[in-house]
Write an enzyme that holds these catalytic residues in place. Sequence first.
Site, short mmCIF file in Angstrom:
data_model
loop_
_atom_site.label_atom_id
_atom_site.label_comp_id
_atom_site.label_asym_id
_atom_site.label_seq_id
_atom_site.Cartn_x
_atom_site.Cartn_y
_atom_site.Cartn_z
N CYS A 114 -0.08 4.07 0.58
CA CYS A 114 -0.15 5.07 1.76
C CYS A 114 0.71 4.65 2.85
O CYS A 114 0.90 5.67 3.67
CB CYS A 114 -1.71 5.11 2.23
SG CYS A 114 -2.20 3.50 2.32
N HIS A 166 0.89 -1.35 0.00
CA HIS A 166 0.02 0.01 0.11
C HIS A 166 1.09 1.25 -0.04
O HIS A 166 1.60 1.50 1.11
CB HIS A 166 -1.01 0.07 1.08
CG HIS A 166 -2.03 -1.14 1.25
ND1 HIS A 166 -3.15 -0.88 1.05
CD2 HIS A 166 -1.70 -2.70 1.19
CE1 HIS A 166 -3.99 -2.00 1.12
NE2 HIS A 166 -3.25 -2.98 1.00
#
Length: 192
Positions: free
Chosen positions: A151, A149
Amino acid sequence: MNQQFDFNRIENAVRVIIEAIGDDPDRKGLKETPKRVANMYQEILSGIQSNPEEILGRVFQENYNELVLLSNIPLYSLCEHHLLPFYGKAHIAYLPEGGRVIGISKLARLVDVYAKRLQVQERLTNQIVDTIMKILQPQGAMVVMEAEHMCMVMRGIKKQGAKVTTSAMRGIFLRDIRTRTEALDLIIGNSR
């Protein structure tokens, strides 16, 4: 999912974002950016306009009631929390019931249609396995997904290489440890 994709609103929104971060949306390098971003969003979020159940299409009758596994299916999605990508691979196993099987490319397409939406990995994993159970009606189905991910990589904790693994099991994969172990062993062996 009943709304149409609105290029103009996306272009305007991207222009506002560029202005809000303190840059000039009319400068040479950014002038076409709102249009490029709108085109990109239409492509990477095209699953919103698709019916996943139609992806599986026709079910075939085949004298086969043993494990079917499609592994290492590449996936790319957009996290709904930060609008940053997550990417990795999915593994799908199912045990046919009554000889009902589907074309294996349909499984990869099913991953794509759900991944091409604003997503979280946990829901994505469940959506895939639940659709297989509903349409194919197998003895059981399993989806294991591994993803990185952005993020977590680009912002926040900044942990490059950390992967999230999710799994969803239905039917015989919940009840029979031998069937579950066979599928997981094949997934691990094919992932190396």
